[in-house]
Design a protein around this motif. Structure first.
Motif, PDB file in Angstrom:
ATOM      1  N   UNK A  34      33.809  30.708  47.133  1.00 52.96           N
ATOM      2  CA  UNK A  34      34.991  30.550  47.990  1.00 52.96           C
ATOM      3  C   UNK A  34      36.254  30.289  47.183  1.00 52.96           C
ATOM      4  N   UNK A  35      37.380  30.519  47.822  1.00 56.61           N
ATOM      5  CA  UNK A  35      38.669  30.226  47.205  1.00 56.61           C
ATOM      6  C   UNK A  35      38.749  28.746  46.812  1.00 56.61           C
ATOM      7  N   UNK A  36      39.331  28.499  45.632  1.00 56.27           N
ATOM      8  CA  UNK A  36      39.636  27.138  45.168  1.00 56.27           C
ATOM      9  C   UNK A  36      38.422  26.212  45.211  1.00 56.27           C
ATOM     10  N   UNK A  37      37.246  26.758  44.922  1.00 56.05           N
ATOM     11  CA  UNK A  37      36.021  25.963  45.028  1.00 56.05           C
ATOM     12  C   UNK A  37      35.528  25.409  43.692  1.00 56.05           C
ATOM     13  N   UNK A  38      36.150  25.819  42.580  1.00 52.66           N
ATOM     14  CA  UNK A  38      35.698  25.410  41.258  1.00 52.66           C
ATOM     15  C   UNK A  38      36.798  24.642  40.524  1.00 52.66           C
ATOM     16  N   UNK A  39      36.384  23.751  39.659  1.00 56.89           N
ATOM     17  CA  UNK A  39      37.338  23.036  38.815  1.00 56.89           C
ATOM     18  C   UNK A  39      37.669  23.815  37.548  1.00 56.89           C
ATOM     19  N   UNK A  40      36.753  24.690  37.125  1.00 57.11           N
ATOM     20  CA  UNK A  40      36.985  25.530  35.951  1.00 57.11           C
ATOM     21  C   UNK A  40      36.145  26.788  36.075  1.00 57.11           C
ATOM     22  N   UNK A  41      36.686  27.894  35.596  1.00 54.81           N
ATOM     23  CA  UNK A  41      35.963  29.164  35.542  1.00 54.81           C
ATOM     24  C   UNK A  41      36.016  29.664  34.115  1.00 54.81           C
ATOM     25  N   UNK A  42      34.849  29.950  33.564  1.00 49.79           N
ATOM     26  CA  UNK A  42      34.729  30.433  32.196  1.00 49.79           C
ATOM     27  C   UNK A  42      34.297  31.892  32.207  1.00 49.79           C
ATOM     28  N   UNK A  43      34.984  32.718  31.446  1.00 56.71           N
ATOM     29  CA  UNK A  43      34.594  34.110  31.234  1.00 56.71           C
ATOM     30  C   UNK A  43      34.432  34.284  29.721  1.00 56.71           C
ATOM     31  N   UNK A  44      33.285  33.869  29.220  1.00 59.79           N
ATOM     32  CA  UNK A  44      33.070  33.842  27.777  1.00 59.79           C
ATOM     33  C   UNK A  44      32.313  35.074  27.292  1.00 59.79           C
ATOM     34  N   UNK A  45      32.436  36.169  28.028  1.00 60.93           N
ATOM     35  CA  UNK A  45      31.783  37.412  27.671  1.00 60.93           C
ATOM     36  C   UNK A  45      32.202  38.610  28.506  1.00 60.93           C
ATOM     37  N   UNK A  46      32.512  38.438  29.799  1.00 63.86           N
ATOM     38  CA  UNK A  46      32.777  39.602  30.646  1.00 63.86           C
ATOM     39  C   UNK A  46      33.894  40.514  30.164  1.00 63.86           C
ATOM     40  N   UNK A  47      34.972  39.980  29.619  1.00 69.34           N
ATOM     41  CA  UNK A  47      36.095  40.838  29.247  1.00 69.34           C
ATOM     42  C   UNK A  47      35.739  41.782  28.109  1.00 69.34           C
ATOM     43  N   UNK A  48      34.677  41.459  27.359  1.00 68.49           N
ATOM     44  CA  UNK A  48      34.235  42.378  26.302  1.00 68.49           C
ATOM     45  C   UNK A  48      33.821  43.730  26.865  1.00 68.49           C
ATOM     46  N   UNK A  49      33.213  43.697  28.038  1.00 67.14           N
ATOM     47  CA  UNK A  49      32.546  44.896  28.546  1.00 67.14           C
ATOM     48  C   UNK A  49      33.286  45.562  29.703  1.00 67.14           C
ATOM     49  N   UNK A  50      34.537  45.229  29.863  1.00 61.85           N
ATOM     50  CA  UNK A  50      35.392  45.892  30.848  1.00 61.85           C
ATOM     51  C   UNK A  50      36.447  46.681  30.080  1.00 61.85           C
ATOM     52  N   UNK A  51      36.156  47.956  29.867  1.00 57.21           N
ATOM     53  CA  UNK A  51      37.029  48.775  29.018  1.00 57.21           C
ATOM     54  C   UNK A  51      38.372  49.065  29.677  1.00 57.21           C
ATOM     55  N   UNK A  52      38.407  49.102  31.011  1.00 56.57           N
ATOM     56  CA  UNK A  52      39.648  49.393  31.728  1.00 56.57           C
ATOM     57  C   UNK A  52      40.443  48.102  31.949  1.00 56.57           C
ATOM     58  N   UNK A  53      41.707  48.162  31.594  1.00 53.79           N
ATOM     59  CA  UNK A  53      42.550  46.982  31.752  1.00 53.79           C
ATOM     60  C   UNK A  53      42.573  46.495  33.199  1.00 53.79           C
ATOM     61  N   UNK A  54      42.589  47.426  34.150  1.00 56.37           N
ATOM     62  CA  UNK A  54      42.624  47.036  35.565  1.00 56.37           C
ATOM     63  C   UNK A  54      41.407  46.193  35.929  1.00 56.37           C
ATOM     64  N   UNK A  55      40.253  46.517  35.382  1.00 58.74           N
ATOM     65  CA  UNK A  55      39.050  45.726  35.656  1.00 58.74           C
ATOM     66  C   UNK A  55      39.155  44.339  35.038  1.00 58.74           C
ATOM     67  N   UNK A  56      39.722  44.244  33.841  1.00 52.98           N
ATOM     68  CA  UNK A  56      39.874  42.933  33.211  1.00 52.98           C
ATOM     69  C   UNK A  56      40.833  42.062  34.009  1.00 52.98           C
ATOM     70  N   UNK A  57      41.923  42.642  34.480  1.00 51.95           N
ATOM     71  CA  UNK A  57      42.866  41.877  35.294  1.00 51.95           C
ATOM     72  C   UNK A  57      42.213  41.471  36.613  1.00 51.95           C
ATOM     73  N   UNK A  58      41.391  42.346  37.177  1.00 48.45           N
ATOM     74  CA  UNK A  58      40.671  41.993  38.403  1.00 48.45           C
ATOM     75  C   UNK A  58      39.748  40.802  38.173  1.00 48.45           C
ATOM     76  N   UNK A  59      39.023  40.809  37.056  1.00 45.51           N
ATOM     77  CA  UNK A  59      38.131  39.683  36.754  1.00 45.51           C
ATOM     78  C   UNK A  59      38.912  38.382  36.601  1.00 45.51           C
ATOM     79  N   UNK A  60      40.041  38.446  35.926  1.00 36.26           N
ATOM     80  CA  UNK A  60      40.868  37.240  35.767  1.00 36.26           C
ATOM     81  C   UNK A  60      41.476  36.801  37.099  1.00 36.26           C
TER      82      UNK A  60
END
Length: 262
Positions: free
Chosen positions: A100-126
């Motif tokens: 849900x929205x605003x449900x976490x105190x911290x979100x870590x992406x310590x690997x996903x951005x490596x495997x999203x070659x398209x910038x639009x996908x990386x921005x979507x993940x962030x």
């Protein structure tokens, strides 16, 4: 997140489980801990570990007192992480977080951005990370540096092999690393482009930290890491240099942090 057939096959060989637990990969692990422990809210707090692999970070976060949920696209990783005490693990896509929205105190992406070659996908993940973190909460993402393959292939002695050398320099040109031999593919960032992706996801004022500095390229780095006294000196040295702009691209990885605006 969805992954290519080649990347899935690579991770299903169980290569990820030991990567940060042994050898010079420990430098990346301990430096990630160092930076995050200074930035995370005090435990207990809710942390979403997106693309968390077999739980190498979730394990120490739980030990520190955090409530951790891990998402990963590889069933083997989820199975391994789910066996860790205190870790909830399930399959998930970084671009469509099941939270849900605003449900976490911290979100870590310590690997996903490596495997999203398209910038639009990386921005979507962030953007998804920003959505599920509370106002003022932390979003942290790791990226591989554009020049890491050139440095690494020389360190490992593979640079003398023409396919390895060509792949490393192609990654410098366009950021896309297609490693010959074991099917690993990834996107390698220029240090200066990461903050722009954060900003486009609604996460301004991002701060960048070089994780390994030049120390991961030292021939005796394992000896330093094996010795608690020398390890502490090395970690202190890199902490002092972690935000020097001219040194950011030397690290194998960057860790970029931002907080969701109120």
């Amino acid at each position: 997140m969805s992954v290519t057939r080649e990347v899935r096959a690579y991770y299903e060989q169980d290569r990820e489980h030991g990567r940060l637990r042994a050898g010079r990969g420990r430098l990346e692990l301990w430096r990630t801990q160092d930076v995050l422990r200074r930035a995370l809210p005090s435990p207990p707090a809710r942390v979403l570990d997106v693309g968390g692999g077999t739980g190498v970070h979730a394990e120490w976060l739980v030990a520190d007192g955090y409530e951790v949920e891990l998402l990963d696209p590889i069933p083997l990783h989820v199975e391994r992480a789910g066996a860790l005490t205190g870790v909830t693990a399930r399959l998930g896509d970084a671009r469509d977080l099941p939270a849900p929205d605003a449900s976490m105190d911290a979100v870590l992406l310590l690997g996903p951005l490596y495997h999203l070659a398209d910038r639009a996908d990386r921005v979507t993940a962030l953007t998804e990370a920003r959505r599920v973190v509370r106002p003022g909460g932390l979003v942290a993402a790791a990226t591989i540096n554009r020049y890491a393959a050139v440095h690494d292939t020389i360190y490992l002695g593979h640079y003398t092999q023409e396919p390895e050398r060509r792949a490393a320099h192609e990654a410098v040109t366009d950021g896309v690393m297609l490693s010959p031999g074991h099917g690993f593919s990834a996107y390698f960032h220029e240090p200066d482009e990461v903050a722009g992706e954060f900003a486009d996801a609604g996460l301004p004022e991002a701060e960048r930290y070089g994780l390994e500095g030049a120390f991961w390229l030292y021939g005796d780095v394992d000896d330093w890491l094996d010795d608690p006294g020398r390890r502490a000196l090395m970690l202190d040295a890199q902490r002092a240099l972690e935000r020097v702009p001219s040194l950011l691209g030397v690290s194998g990885h960057l860790l970029t942090l931002a907080r969701r605006p109120a």
